[in-house]
Design a protein around this motif. Structure first.
Motif, mmCIF file in Angstrom:
data_model
loop_
_atom_site.group_PDB
_atom_site.id
_atom_site.type_symbol
_atom_site.label_atom_id
_atom_site.label_comp_id
_atom_site.label_asym_id
_atom_site.label_seq_id
_atom_site.Cartn_x
_atom_site.Cartn_y
_atom_site.Cartn_z
ATOM 1 N N VAL A 91 -6.155 -0.439 5.899
ATOM 2 C CA VAL A 91 -5.191 -1.166 6.729
ATOM 3 C C VAL A 91 -5.901 -2.158 7.653
ATOM 4 C CG1 VAL A 91 -3.442 -0.915 8.534
ATOM 5 C CG2 VAL A 91 -3.508 0.693 6.621
ATOM 6 N N ILE A 92 -6.928 -1.690 8.351
ATOM 7 C CA ILE A 92 -7.585 -2.550 9.332
ATOM 8 C C ILE A 92 -8.319 -3.702 8.656
ATOM 9 C CG2 ILE A 92 -9.463 -2.645 11.022
ATOM 10 C CD1 ILE A 92 -8.537 -0.004 12.117
ATOM 11 N N PHE A 93 -9.062 -3.426 7.585
ATOM 12 C CA PHE A 93 -9.793 -4.519 6.947
ATOM 13 C C PHE A 93 -8.849 -5.517 6.282
ATOM 14 C CE2 PHE A 93 -13.472 -1.779 7.583
ATOM 15 C CZ PHE A 93 -14.398 -2.734 8.016
ATOM 16 N N LYS A 94 -7.709 -5.057 5.816
ATOM 17 C CA LYS A 94 -6.694 -5.975 5.296
ATOM 18 C C LYS A 94 -6.265 -6.938 6.398
ATOM 19 C CE LYS A 94 -3.621 -7.075 1.995
ATOM 20 N NZ LYS A 94 -3.967 -7.464 0.615
ATOM 21 N N ARG A 95 -6.053 -6.410 7.586
ATOM 22 C CA ARG A 95 -5.672 -7.238 8.729
ATOM 23 C C ARG A 95 -6.790 -8.186 9.141
ATOM 24 N NH1 ARG A 95 -1.900 -4.026 13.028
ATOM 25 N NH2 ARG A 95 -0.376 -3.173 11.562
ATOM 26 N N LEU A 96 -8.025 -7.789 8.859
ATOM 27 C CA LEU A 96 -9.172 -8.636 9.195
ATOM 28 C C LEU A 96 -9.496 -9.639 8.089
ATOM 29 C CD1 LEU A 96 -11.567 -6.000 10.820
ATOM 30 C CD2 LEU A 96 -10.186 -7.747 11.980
ATOM 31 N N GLY A 97 -8.707 -9.629 7.015
ATOM 32 C CA GLY A 97 -8.909 -10.604 5.948
ATOM 33 C C GLY A 97 -9.789 -10.139 4.821
ATOM 34 N N VAL A 98 -10.008 -8.814 4.735
ATOM 35 C CA VAL A 98 -10.815 -8.246 3.648
ATOM 36 C C VAL A 98 -9.886 -7.381 2.805
ATOM 37 C CG1 VAL A 98 -12.876 -6.925 3.052
ATOM 38 C CG2 VAL A 98 -12.807 -8.220 5.199
ATOM 39 N N ASP A 99 -9.641 -7.781 1.574
ATOM 40 C CA ASP A 99 -8.571 -7.173 0.781
ATOM 41 C C ASP A 99 -8.924 -5.834 0.148
ATOM 42 O OD1 ASP A 99 -6.818 -9.239 1.299
ATOM 43 O OD2 ASP A 99 -7.431 -10.405 -0.448
ATOM 44 N N ARG A 100 -10.200 -5.599 -0.150
ATOM 45 C CA ARG A 100 -10.547 -4.401 -0.909
ATOM 46 C C ARG A 100 -11.599 -3.579 -0.187
ATOM 47 N NH1 ARG A 100 -13.124 -4.493 -5.439
ATOM 48 N NH2 ARG A 100 -14.044 -6.573 -5.249
ATOM 49 N N VAL A 101 -11.539 -2.261 -0.407
ATOM 50 C CA VAL A 101 -12.586 -1.362 0.069
ATOM 51 C C VAL A 101 -13.226 -0.687 -1.136
ATOM 52 C CG1 VAL A 101 -11.428 -0.971 2.267
ATOM 53 C CG2 VAL A 101 -11.034 0.610 0.384
#
Length: 305
Positions: A91-101
């Motif tokens: 959720v957080i990295f999506k908000r930061l502009g990083v789509d995948r983990v």
């Protein structure tokens, strides 16, 4: 809800006595995903505050160091990455502009060395924040707090409610590999060489059910989850262990390389938004967390000011 913490989730390994969250000892990771654990991330740039966030946005993926520990971060039986920390990271990295983990499974004791040697970008394993670790990495503010609990036989026949009880009643004591509970027991006066160290909470439950120990110490969350299907054992009421004579509450957080303050600070901004909106609890709740595990603790407080 979180997958059951039964024998079908973890293969119980043989018990051993070398001395999770307070000491840097190994916890065998669940699952190995190909080359993910072998590929190193790009070296630090030397830019003030770090440029990792910019690089992660450009490449569209962030590598998460996990330790295969339910419910904090693990690979489920279908080969999918899950756990409270990875789900929060998504959720957080999506908000930061990083789509995948992308998960990088490793032993718990290898998380900080692996992070600082560029094997992954961030530790997403619910790692406890303490002063020793704060000398090696920088932490986001905790996404949860945690008290301790014991797994005991039904009815708690020895009346064990604290580490001092364990010492006073000469109970046979076990805890997990690298767990903070090792140090809490020692501080209460339990001889470290007498502690039975087992791989995880499932092995601890088995030891209590079989009568090999009187008590297994772990987090309140893992204790209450693992005993749900047990006919022989129960979890005690959560309590705060004593550290230097004072009740102590642990907090778990994401860890970053010391140079990457820009990423850590951006992460904290989004974490605060999730906490304020109530979405943080909605993310954590399926993994057994209750509102009692929500916290306003800061990394600064847990690092010692």
């Amino acid at each position: 809800m979180a997958p059951p913490l039964g024998n079908d989730v973890h293969t119980i390994r043989s018990e051993h006595r070398h001395s999770r969250r307070s000491v840097l000892a190994g916890l065998t990771a669940v699952g190995v995903l190909g080359a993910a654990g072998c590929t190193r991330v790009a070296s630090a740039s030397g830019i003030k505050g770090g440029d990792l966030l910019d690089r992660l946005r450009a490449q569209g993926v962030v590598r998460l160091g996990i330790a295969g520990e339910i419910p904090f971060g693990y690979i489920d039986r279908n080969g999918h990455l899950t756990g409270e920390a990875p789900e929060l990271a998504k959720v957080i990295f999506k908000r930061l502009g990083v789509d995948r983990v992308q998960p990088v499974p490793t032993e718990f004791g290898s998380l900080i060395p692996g992070l600082n040697s560029q094997q992954f970008d961030v530790v997403a394993a619910g790692m406890y924040v303490n002063p020793e670790r704060c000398q090696q990495v920088i932490f986001a503010d905790p996404d949860y707090q945690m008290l301790d609990s014991f797994i005991v036989r039904k009815g708690n026949p020895k009346g064990l409610h604290s580490y001092r009880d364990v010492v006073a009643k000469k109970a046979r004591f076990a805890t997990g590999t690298g767990y903070a509970e090792i140090q809490y027991a020692v501080e209460a006066g339990y001889k470290e060489s007498d502690i039975l160290i087992v791989p995880d909470q499932v092995a601890g439950l088995n030891a209590v059910e079989a009568g090999r120990v009187d008590v297994f110490a772990g987090t309140a969350l893992t204790a209450r989850e693992v005993v749900k299907k047990s006919a022989k054992a129960e979890a005690t009421k959560p309590f705060a262990p004593l550290v230097k004579g004072k009740p102590h509450v642990d907090g778990g957080a994401f860890a970053f390389r010391p140079t990457e303050t820009k990423l850590r600070d951006a992460f904290n901004v989004e974490l605060r938004k999730l906490r304020q909106s109530g979405e943080l609890f909605r993310i954590l709740r399926p993994f057994g967390f209750t509102k009692a595990e929500l916290t306003d603790l800061t990394a600064k407080e847990l690092c010692g000011g």
